[in-house]
Design an enzyme around this catalytic site. Structure first.
Site, short mmCIF file in Angstrom:
data_model
loop_
_atom_site.label_atom_id
_atom_site.label_comp_id
_atom_site.label_asym_id
_atom_site.label_seq_id
_atom_site.Cartn_x
_atom_site.Cartn_y
_atom_site.Cartn_z
N LYS A 270 0.86 -1.18 0.00
CA LYS A 270 0.00 0.00 0.00
C LYS A 270 0.90 1.23 0.00
CE LYS A 270 -3.91 0.64 0.39
NZ LYS A 270 -4.87 0.46 1.49
N HIS A 271 0.68 2.11 -0.96
CA HIS A 271 1.43 3.36 -1.03
C HIS A 271 2.95 3.12 -1.00
CE1 HIS A 271 -2.41 5.32 -0.71
NE2 HIS A 271 -2.64 4.70 0.42
N ASN A 412 11.52 6.05 8.47
CA ASN A 412 12.15 5.11 9.39
C ASN A 412 11.33 3.83 9.42
OD1 ASN A 412 14.44 6.53 10.42
ND2 ASN A 412 13.08 7.78 11.69
N HIS A 511 14.04 6.20 1.28
CA HIS A 511 13.32 7.47 1.37
C HIS A 511 12.24 7.56 0.30
CE1 HIS A 511 15.63 8.71 4.59
NE2 HIS A 511 16.27 9.76 4.12
#
Length: 511
Positions: A270-271, A412, A511
């Site tokens: 998801k995403h 994180n 990231h």
């Protein structure tokens, strides 16, 4: 004056019909080498290039069109008195149409075992020169580099002539083509160079236009490089892929790649981050275990497998709303199940690690980095047990799984695991202790008991608080890179709670 076309193509698709159409319109055809032979074999009248230049082809065809009578005929501006006078003075006949495509350099170097000498001979010199000459003078010369444009050009000529806009569009396509060709050559010749190249040229082919981008107000399209990857995607079923689907497909494939040749893995995305990931003895078992991580978040997900999907796995997915399923292969009876859902997108694409550099777009430029390789991240030669207690066999097994899995989670990142399945995932948090808290919270929310689980952290713990959070939840072993100035305090916290802690010496930020 009779209109003249110069045809010289490597890809001979459609060239005979194009030449015949031109002849029917009263054009004369000039041609070279193999193209001339193909046209003669089809009984199309051809003027050989040497008859135009007065000079024979030579050096195994390396030199045949690099001549003023060729380029002068293309570059002469028809309305320019000086250019017309030069044509007359030197006996140069204008060339009104150029159809050229280039030696298959990219296809040649992609073949296994191709030598450097073979590659060099596929660098076309005359072809790009003719294309550029004709495209520069597109106001007077029609230039065609794409065989798919032959019917369009013929139809326009039959109806009268090509519009200035159409001529410019054809010329634009030429410069895009030659730029990509030069980029492929540059990429090949620069292979193996040490350090970062001073200049990088990217050649991207538009694969498809998309309905919209990340949001409906943003237009979008998919472009692909020549590397193995998204250009190899085959959609077997379902509606059109969206921008966000494609981002999630890429993340999903990355998530299962560490086990491509060893174990059956399933990841639920998801995403662009996993909400579930697990190994299993079968695709169905891997899916059920990945789904158990977070059943709530799995709604509307993209699901990836690193192995052929069979009917039991497809049956197991019946009750869940899924946007996309991606795998290297699908059994026919599995596809039959998936096709019961009209909108479900079923994608066949290899799950191996991608080639080339990893790119990140920033304003006005790109960041380039080496891709992380599973073999590099999972190499245990640099791992060390930092705690007083070493992991037991079951903990080692789960630590290896968790370390491979956490690299796919946005930083994180904290991942709890037991029995080679994720129990809870804390992703994209601004602090590591929050990621630890979230992973425990998500696990408990889905009814999982974190007691006895292991924890993987994509980067070091800057303070002992993340370890304290894990210990309070019953976590028994932790794997993390280490490297914090507070490593001693972090390891001490692990020892105080009887946790085993392994330091890998390598970070996995995403990231």
């Amino acid at each position: 004056m009779t209109a003249r076309a110069l045809l010289s193509v490597s890809d001979k698709r459609g060239i005979v019909d194009f030449a015949r159409g031109l002849v029917e319109l009263g054009w004369e055809i000039v041609s070279t080498g193999g193209t001339a032979e193909a046209l003669r074999a089809a009984r199309v009248a051809v003027i050989p290039i040497e008859q135009v230049t007065g000079f024979p082809e030579m050096m195994d065809g390396r030199v045949k069109t690099l001549h003023p009578k060729v380029h002068g005929g293309m570059l002469a501006r028809r309305a320019h008195p000086g250019d017309r006078a030069a044509l007359a003075e030197h006996g140069i006949a204008p060339i009104d149409l150029v159809a050229v495509n280039l030696y298959p350099f990219r296809e040649t170097v992609a073949k296994p075992g191709v030598t450097f000498e073979q590659a060099i001979e596929q660098i076309d010199i005359g072809g790009p020169s003719m294309l550029r000459s004709a495209a520069k003078n597109h106001a007077d010369v029609i230039v065609v580099v794409d065989p798919d444009d032959y019917p369009v050009v013929l139809d326009a000529l039959r109806s009268g002539s090509l519009t200035p806009a159409a001529r410019r569009q054809l010329a634009t396509k030429v410069f895009a083509h030659t730029a990509a060709y030069d980029a492929a050559i540059h990429g090949y010749l620069s292979q193996g160079e040490s350090g970062w190249p001073e200049r990088i040229t990217l050649a991207l082919d538009r694969q498809q236009e998309l309905r919209y981008g990340e949001n409906p107000h943003q237009a979008a399209a998919l472009y692909a490089t020549s590397e193995p990857g998204i250009r190899d995607l085959e959609q077997l079923h379902g509606k059109e892929l969206s921008f966000n689907n494609l981002l999630d497909v890429d993340a999903a494939l990355m998530s299962v790649a560490p086990w491509s040749s060893t174990r059956i893995a399933c990841a639920i995305i998801k995403h662009t981050t996993p909400c579930g990931i697990a190994l299993g003895r079968t695709p169905a078992e891997a899916y059920e275990r990945a789904l158990a991580t977070d059943r709530t978040s799995a709604f509307g997900s993209v699901i990836a497998f690193n192995t052929k999907v069979d009917r039991p796995a497809a049956e197991a997915m019946r009750e869940l709303f899924v946007e996309v399923v991606v795998a290297p292969a699908f059994a026919d009876d599995a596809l039959a199940v998936f096709r019961e859902k009209k909108n479900l997108r079923v994608i066949e694409l290899a799950t191996s690690e991608p080639a080339g550099w990893d790119w990140k777009r920033i304003r006005g430029g790109f960041l380039a980095q080496e891709r992380t390789r599973a073999a590099q991240v999972l190499d245990e030669s640099s791992w060390k047990v930092a705690s007083k207690r070493a992991p037991n066999d079951a903990e080692w097994r789960d630590l290896r799984f968790a370390w491979a899995a956490v690299g796919a989670v946005k930083s994180n990142a904290i991942l709890l695991a037991r029995d080679e399945a994720a129990l809870g995932i804390g992703a994209g948090q601004m602090s590591r202790v929050d990621a630890s808290f979230l992973a425990v919270h998500k696990a408990r929310q889905e009814g999982h008991d974190p007691s006895g689980a292991v924890l993987a952290s994509d980067a070091f713990f800057p303070f002992p608080d993340g370890v304290e959070e894990a210990a309070q939840a019953g976590v028994r072993a932790i794997i993390q890179p280490g490297g914090s100035v507070n490593d001693a305090k972090v390891v001490s916290a692990a020892d105080q709670h009887g946790l085993a802690m392994v330091l890998t010496g390598i970070r996995q930020f995403r990231h």
